[in-house]
Design a protein around this motif. Structure first.
Motif, short mmCIF file in Angstrom:
data_model
loop_
_atom_site.label_atom_id
_atom_site.label_comp_id
_atom_site.label_asym_id
_atom_site.label_seq_id
_atom_site.Cartn_x
_atom_site.Cartn_y
_atom_site.Cartn_z
N VAL A 256 31.46 35.81 30.90
CA VAL A 256 31.79 37.09 31.53
C VAL A 256 33.20 36.96 32.08
CG1 VAL A 256 30.61 36.44 33.69
CG2 VAL A 256 31.15 38.84 33.24
N CYS A 257 34.03 37.95 31.79
CA CYS A 257 35.42 37.94 32.27
C CYS A 257 35.43 38.33 33.75
CB CYS A 257 36.25 38.93 31.46
SG CYS A 257 37.93 39.13 32.08
N ASP A 258 36.09 37.52 34.59
CA ASP A 258 36.06 37.82 36.02
C ASP A 258 37.09 38.88 36.43
OD1 ASP A 258 38.19 36.10 35.60
OD2 ASP A 258 38.02 35.16 37.56
N GLN A 259 37.83 39.41 35.46
CA GLN A 259 38.75 40.52 35.75
C GLN A 259 38.15 41.87 35.37
OE1 GLN A 259 41.90 40.25 37.29
NE2 GLN A 259 40.98 38.26 37.72
N CYS A 260 37.62 41.97 34.14
CA CYS A 260 37.13 43.27 33.66
C CYS A 260 35.61 43.29 33.47
CB CYS A 260 37.83 43.65 32.36
SG CYS A 260 37.33 42.63 30.95
N PHE A 261 34.97 42.13 33.62
CA PHE A 261 33.51 41.99 33.51
C PHE A 261 32.96 42.35 32.13
CE2 PHE A 261 34.58 42.43 37.98
CZ PHE A 261 34.11 41.20 38.44
N THR B 143 39.93 33.46 25.60
CA THR B 143 40.44 34.51 26.47
C THR B 143 39.69 35.81 26.20
OG1 THR B 143 42.15 34.99 24.85
CG2 THR B 143 42.77 33.55 26.69
N CYS B 144 39.73 36.70 27.20
CA CYS B 144 38.97 37.95 27.13
C CYS B 144 39.47 38.83 25.98
CB CYS B 144 39.09 38.70 28.46
SG CYS B 144 38.31 40.32 28.43
N ARG B 145 38.53 39.34 25.22
CA ARG B 145 38.83 40.19 24.06
C ARG B 145 39.53 41.49 24.49
NH1 ARG B 145 34.04 39.68 22.00
NH2 ARG B 145 34.84 38.03 20.67
N PHE B 146 39.30 41.92 25.71
CA PHE B 146 39.94 43.15 26.18
C PHE B 146 41.21 42.87 26.97
CE2 PHE B 146 40.10 46.12 29.96
CZ PHE B 146 40.89 47.07 29.31
N CYS B 147 41.12 42.06 28.06
CA CYS B 147 42.26 41.98 28.98
C CYS B 147 43.06 40.69 28.84
CB CYS B 147 41.79 42.19 30.42
SG CYS B 147 40.93 40.79 31.14
N GLY B 148 42.61 39.74 28.04
CA GLY B 148 43.40 38.53 27.79
C GLY B 148 43.28 37.45 28.86
#
Ligand SMILES: [Zn+2]
Length: 413
Positions: free
Chosen positions: A51-56, A8-13
């Motif tokens: 690459v996170c598709d929410q926060c990039f 999961t994304c390190r920033f937004c989960g």
């Protein structure tokens, strides 16, 4: 139901579904081998970047504990003259811009041996370093730079802030990429920053990495890769506004971002910040397509480099490397280039002589080896220093050697 192993994304989960680039299995890029280690088992870890598709946020999973990274990286700054000059110029600029004085408080995160804070100390401006590597912190103390041997996170920031040491200026240079708990780190900055204070952070710019095809600057030691826009989202989530940005030539193209509390209206968002945000949007950094194109570009680079090496070897040419930088190891392991293509490499650092590159086991010799063996082609692995190295290798023209850089594309100089 089976638990998903999807990271999961390190920033937004958000679950990470999209691959930025998969560079395969690779050893840690600074784990050079001695001869007696060549027949032992070697640790390989995925160099799979999402690459996170929410926060990039571009990121990879952590395989190396932060203690190891910070301890190791601490030595690195062993500071070239140009890096010290860069640091001193920054201190002069920011002191004047913010009007810092004996009454101010400066705090640097991952302050290393005090190479930067020493310039504040010389000006009589109170400076505090936070550095997890004890041996390096000791060197800072010897320089007269007060240093706390700790990891910086929101709890530590809370403690410091409660002792009335909130900072007028917080500095973080080349540390953000190595922070495992990004939210705790940025929240710590908010807690520690005085009401009218400023934070400046330098990091390699993702847009430059993509534009200049610098995929070999991806290492296990760097967990996160930031655009300005993504950094802006992360800081905004913690009540901090990025109000200015400088583009710097360091590390192949870096950003220095300037942040403040969101409610501090005394510092309006600059034209440079607005322009960079727009430029990133125009380059497609807020959609997945640009990231997808990067992957295709990297895979094409691998095919071109291998085709070049195969062709030269078919012609019977001899090929060697120059330099043994971390980025070389990412490149060689990704492309599967071993001694069948590069007979050996050379490096000026005497500590690397007699050792072997991790993963590929290419031997490292002193630079003299080149004049002894007179190879036909020399591949310059630290392409960022190609001008300087081409000058050092000018003598190889005597026997008609050709110099080659692999990045941004295979090119004979
Ligand atoms: Zn995200």
């Amino acid at each position: 139901m089976a638990e998903t192993l999807r990271p999961t994304c390190r920033f937004c989960g958000n679950p990470l579904e999209f691959t930025f680039i998969d560079l395969g299995m690779s050893p840690f890029c600074e784990s050079f081998l001695r001869e007696d280690q060549l027949n032992q088992m070697e640790g390989f870890f995925p160099l799979h970047v999402y690459v996170c598709d929410q926060c990039f946020l571009v990121q990879l999973e952590e395989y190396l504990p932060p203690e190891d990274i910070f301890t190791e990286y601490a030595y690195f700054s062993a500071y070239s003259d140009s890096w010290l000059a860069h640091s001193k110029a920054y201190v002069d600029m920011i002191t004047e811009r913010l009007g810092l004085s004996e009454a101010s408080q400066v705090v640097e995160l991952a302050s290393n041996d005090g190479y930067l804070l020493q310039y504040f100390v010389q000006k009589g401006i109170p400076a505090l370093g936070i550095e997890p590597a004890a041996n390096v912190a000791r060197a800072a103390a010897e320089r007269g730079v007060e240093t706390l041997v700790e990891f910086f996170d929101h709890e530590m920031a809370q403690r410091l802030a409660s002792t009335d040491r909130r900072a007028d200026l917080i500095i973080g240079n080349n540390v953000l990429a190595q922070v495992p708990n990004l939210n705790s780190f940025v929240e710590g900055i908010r807690l520690l920053l005085a009401p009218g204070g400023v934070v400046t952070i330098e990091f390699p710019h993702l847009l430059r990495l993509m534009e200049a095809n610098q995929f070999d600057t991806i290492y296990h030691e760097h967990f996160s890769y930031f655009s300005f826009s993504t950094a802006e989202r992360i800081f905004a989530a913690h009540g901090l506004t990025l109000f200015d940005v400088d583009e710097l030539p360091t590390h192949g193209g870096s950003l220095r971002i300037y942040g403040r509390h969101a409610d501090d209206n005394s510092k309006p968002v600059s034209a440079a910040a607005n322009a960079l945000r727009e430029r990133e949007a125009a380059s497609g950094l807020n959609g997945l397509e640009a990231y997808q194109e990067f992957r295709e570009q990297v895979e094409a680079t691998k095919r071109d480099l291998l085709a070049f090496l195969i062709e030269r070897r078919r012609e019977g040419a001899t090929i060697v490397g120059y330099g043994a930088p971390g980025k070389g190891n990412t490149l060689l392991n990704y492309c599967g280039i071993r001694t069948d293509f590069l007979e050996y490499t050379v490096d000026r650092n005497p500590y690397k002589h007699g050792t072997y590159l991790p993963g590929t086991h290419i031997p490292i010799y002193p630079p003299d080896k080149i004049s002894e063996t007179k190879p036909d082609y020399i591949v310059i692995l630290p392409w960022n220093l190609k001008d300087e190295i081409s000058e050092q290798l000018a003598y190889t023209a005597q026997w008609g050697a050709k110099l080659v850089v692999p990045i941004p594309k295979v090119q004979t100089l």
